[in-house]
Write a protein that holds these residues in place. Structure first.
Motif, PDB file in Angstrom:
ATOM      1  N   PHE A 120      -7.569 -61.436  10.535  1.00 46.11           N
ATOM      2  CA  PHE A 120      -7.474 -61.187  11.967  1.00 46.11           C
ATOM      3  C   PHE A 120      -8.342 -62.179  12.711  1.00 46.11           C
ATOM      4  N   LYS A 121      -8.054 -62.332  13.984  1.00 43.77           N
ATOM      5  CA  LYS A 121      -8.901 -63.113  14.885  1.00 43.77           C
ATOM      6  C   LYS A 121      -9.121 -62.300  16.147  1.00 43.77           C
TER       7      LYS A 121
ATOM      8  N   VAL B 241      -5.834 -60.237  17.043  1.00 48.93           N
ATOM      9  CA  VAL B 241      -4.540 -60.823  16.682  1.00 48.93           C
ATOM     10  C   VAL B 241      -4.451 -60.919  15.161  1.00 48.93           C
ATOM     11  N   ASP B 242      -3.233 -60.810  14.654  1.00 47.59           N
ATOM     12  CA  ASP B 242      -3.046 -60.907  13.208  1.00 47.59           C
ATOM     13  C   ASP B 242      -3.032 -62.378  12.784  1.00 47.59           C
ATOM     14  N   ALA B 243      -2.846 -62.615  11.505  1.00 49.32           N
ATOM     15  CA  ALA B 243      -2.881 -63.978  10.964  1.00 49.32           C
ATOM     16  C   ALA B 243      -1.783 -64.867  11.545  1.00 49.32           C
ATOM     17  N   HIS B 244      -0.743 -64.256  12.129  1.00 49.45           N
ATOM     18  CA  HIS B 244       0.364 -65.019  12.717  1.00 49.45           C
ATOM     19  C   HIS B 244       0.193 -65.227  14.221  1.00 49.45           C
ATOM     20  N   GLY B 245      -0.909 -64.722  14.776  1.00 48.26           N
ATOM     21  CA  GLY B 245      -1.176 -64.899  16.201  1.00 48.26           C
ATOM     22  C   GLY B 245      -0.621 -63.813  17.102  1.00 48.26           C
ATOM     23  N   ASN B 246      -0.101 -62.719  16.534  1.00 53.38           N
ATOM     24  CA  ASN B 246       0.436 -61.612  17.324  1.00 53.38           C
ATOM     25  C   ASN B 246      -0.688 -60.666  17.747  1.00 53.38           C
ATOM     26  N   ARG B 247      -0.743 -60.313  19.025  1.00 50.11           N
ATOM     27  CA  ARG B 247      -1.728 -59.347  19.499  1.00 50.11           C
ATOM     28  C   ARG B 247      -1.383 -57.971  18.939  1.00 50.11           C
ATOM     29  N   ILE B 248      -2.402 -57.321  18.328  1.00 53.71           N
ATOM     30  CA  ILE B 248      -2.166 -56.001  17.742  1.00 53.71           C
ATOM     31  C   ILE B 248      -3.149 -54.953  18.251  1.00 53.71           C
ATOM     32  N   GLY B 249      -4.157 -55.348  18.981  1.00 55.32           N
ATOM     33  CA  GLY B 249      -5.132 -54.402  19.514  1.00 55.32           C
ATOM     34  C   GLY B 249      -6.018 -55.080  20.533  1.00 55.32           C
ATOM     35  N   GLN B 250      -6.859 -54.266  21.186  1.00 54.06           N
ATOM     36  CA  GLN B 250      -7.757 -54.812  22.195  1.00 54.06           C
ATOM     37  C   GLN B 250      -9.013 -53.964  22.286  1.00 54.06           C
ATOM     38  N   LEU B 251     -10.053 -54.551  22.851  1.00 52.71           N
ATOM     39  CA  LEU B 251     -11.258 -53.798  23.156  1.00 52.71           C
ATOM     40  C   LEU B 251     -11.853 -54.308  24.456  1.00 52.71           C
TER      41      LEU B 251
ATOM     42  N   ILE C 226     -11.353 -49.089  22.603  1.00 50.08           N
ATOM     43  CA  ILE C 226     -10.522 -49.770  21.619  1.00 50.08           C
ATOM     44  C   ILE C 226      -9.128 -49.193  21.773  1.00 50.08           C
ATOM     45  N   GLY C 227      -8.131 -50.061  21.791  1.00 46.14           N
ATOM     46  CA  GLY C 227      -6.800 -49.512  21.960  1.00 46.14           C
ATOM     47  C   GLY C 227      -5.694 -50.419  21.496  1.00 46.14           C
ATOM     48  N   THR C 228      -4.514 -49.862  21.629  1.00 45.17           N
ATOM     49  CA  THR C 228      -3.305 -50.623  21.367  1.00 45.17           C
ATOM     50  C   THR C 228      -3.010 -51.450  22.608  1.00 45.17           C
TER      51      THR C 228
ATOM     52  N   PRO D 210      -5.285 -44.099   3.365  1.00 44.29           N
ATOM     53  CA  PRO D 210      -5.418 -45.485   3.833  1.00 44.29           C
ATOM     54  C   PRO D 210      -6.494 -45.610   4.909  1.00 44.29           C
ATOM     55  N   VAL D 211      -7.091 -46.784   4.981  1.00 41.20           N
ATOM     56  CA  VAL D 211      -8.063 -47.106   6.017  1.00 41.20           C
ATOM     57  C   VAL D 211      -7.518 -48.320   6.763  1.00 41.20           C
ATOM     58  N   ASP D 212      -7.428 -48.218   8.069  1.00 40.89           N
ATOM     59  CA  ASP D 212      -6.886 -49.285   8.907  1.00 40.89           C
ATOM     60  C   ASP D 212      -7.946 -50.380   9.070  1.00 40.89           C
ATOM     61  N   LEU D 213      -7.720 -51.516   8.427  1.00 47.08           N
ATOM     62  CA  LEU D 213      -8.691 -52.616   8.476  1.00 47.08           C
ATOM     63  C   LEU D 213      -8.857 -53.176   9.883  1.00 47.08           C
ATOM     64  N   ALA D 214      -7.792 -53.194  10.659  1.00 42.53           N
ATOM     65  CA  ALA D 214      -7.884 -53.666  12.045  1.00 42.53           C
ATOM     66  C   ALA D 214      -8.794 -52.744  12.842  1.00 42.53           C
ATOM     67  N   PHE D 215      -8.653 -51.442  12.660  1.00 38.25           N
ATOM     68  CA  PHE D 215      -9.474 -50.456  13.366  1.00 38.25           C
ATOM     69  C   PHE D 215     -10.948 -50.600  12.992  1.00 38.25           C
ATOM     70  N   ILE D 216     -11.236 -50.725  11.704  1.00 37.31           N
ATOM     71  CA  ILE D 216     -12.625 -50.883  11.253  1.00 37.31           C
ATOM     72  C   ILE D 216     -13.206 -52.189  11.791  1.00 37.31           C
ATOM     73  N   SER D 217     -12.415 -53.248  11.837  1.00 37.86           N
ATOM     74  CA  SER D 217     -12.881 -54.524  12.402  1.00 37.86           C
ATOM     75  C   SER D 217     -13.223 -54.372  13.881  1.00 37.86           C
ATOM     76  N   LEU D 218     -12.379 -53.670  14.627  1.00 39.59           N
ATOM     77  CA  LEU D 218     -12.645 -53.456  16.049  1.00 39.59           C
ATOM     78  C   LEU D 218     -13.877 -52.588  16.264  1.00 39.59           C
ATOM     79  N   ILE D 219     -14.103 -51.602  15.406  1.00 45.01           N
ATOM     80  CA  ILE D 219     -15.315 -50.785  15.515  1.00 45.01           C
ATOM     81  C   ILE D 219     -16.550 -51.646  15.282  1.00 45.01           C
ATOM     82  N   THR D 220     -16.488 -52.547  14.311  1.00 43.44           N
ATOM     83  CA  THR D 220     -17.613 -53.444  14.037  1.00 43.44           C
ATOM     84  C   THR D 220     -17.933 -54.302  15.252  1.00 43.44           C
ATOM     85  N   ILE D 221     -16.922 -54.841  15.881  1.00 44.85           N
ATOM     86  CA  ILE D 221     -17.129 -55.670  17.072  1.00 44.85           C
ATOM     87  C   ILE D 221     -17.650 -54.819  18.221  1.00 44.85           C
ATOM     88  N   ALA D 222     -17.139 -53.594  18.339  1.00 42.66           N
ATOM     89  CA  ALA D 222     -17.616 -52.687  19.383  1.00 42.66           C
ATOM     90  C   ALA D 222     -19.095 -52.360  19.189  1.00 42.66           C
TER      91      ALA D 222
END
Length: 163
Positions: free
Chosen positions: A19-20, A35-45, A58-60, A142-154
């Motif tokens: 992710f980026k 954004v995912d590895a292909h550059g698609n926005r998948i979440g925001q904070l 944090i949201g969609t 399952p654990v959502d890696l995108a969600f955990i990444s956003l929590i870390t940034i938050a």
């Protein structure tokens, strides 16, 4: 995960970018997109600073306030804990110590991830932090890696500037 400025890269254990984080420049909302590895926005904070309790949303892409991360235990400077609320209901907690650079994320009473911040030359002289995130799925859940990444940034948004 490491970043300089407001952009970030989240990499797997092999060094591949998963992710980026892209920050919008010159905006009052301080919005960042995952954004995912292909550059698609998948979440925001978005960091909400003008409030009684500092918070990061944090949201969609359709629901920017789906999750709210708020500080807790503000009167103990050794602890930097937070509550995770989804649609107004507390579903998780973050417990840890920002100075010790160690945190755990618990969802529904189960520890799902730990975060450690590494001290590097870049973090010391350029304020460019690196984090190690260890995700621990429990009993096949399952654990959502995108969600955990956003929590870390938050968490970085909530507590880093207090140092």
């Amino acid at each position: 995960m490491s970043w300089t400025g407001d952009d970030a890269k989240i990499k797997d254990s092999s060094g591949n970018t998963v992710f980026k984080i892209h920050a919008e420049l010159l905006t009052l909302s301080q919005r960042r997109y995952l954004v995912d590895a292909h550059g698609n926005r998948i979440g925001q904070l978005r960091h909400k600073k003008m409030d009684i309790k500092p918070a990061v949303y944090i949201g969609t892409l359709d629901n920017e306030k789906k999750v709210k991360l708020t500080t807790s235990g503000m009167f103990n400077p050794l602890k930097c804990d937070a509550r995770i609320k989804v649609d107004g209901t507390t579903v998780g907690k973050v417990r840890g110590n920002w100075r010790a650079k160690k945190f755990s994320i618990t969802m529904h009473g189960v520890e799902v991830a730990t975060i450690g911040r590494k001290r590097t030359m870049a973090s010391t002289f350029m304020d460019a932090d690196s984090y190690h995130i260890s995700v621990r799925p429990q009993q096949g859940q399952p654990v959502d890696l995108a969600f955990i990444s956003l929590i870390t940034i938050a968490l970085d948004e909530l507590y880093h500037e207090k140092e």
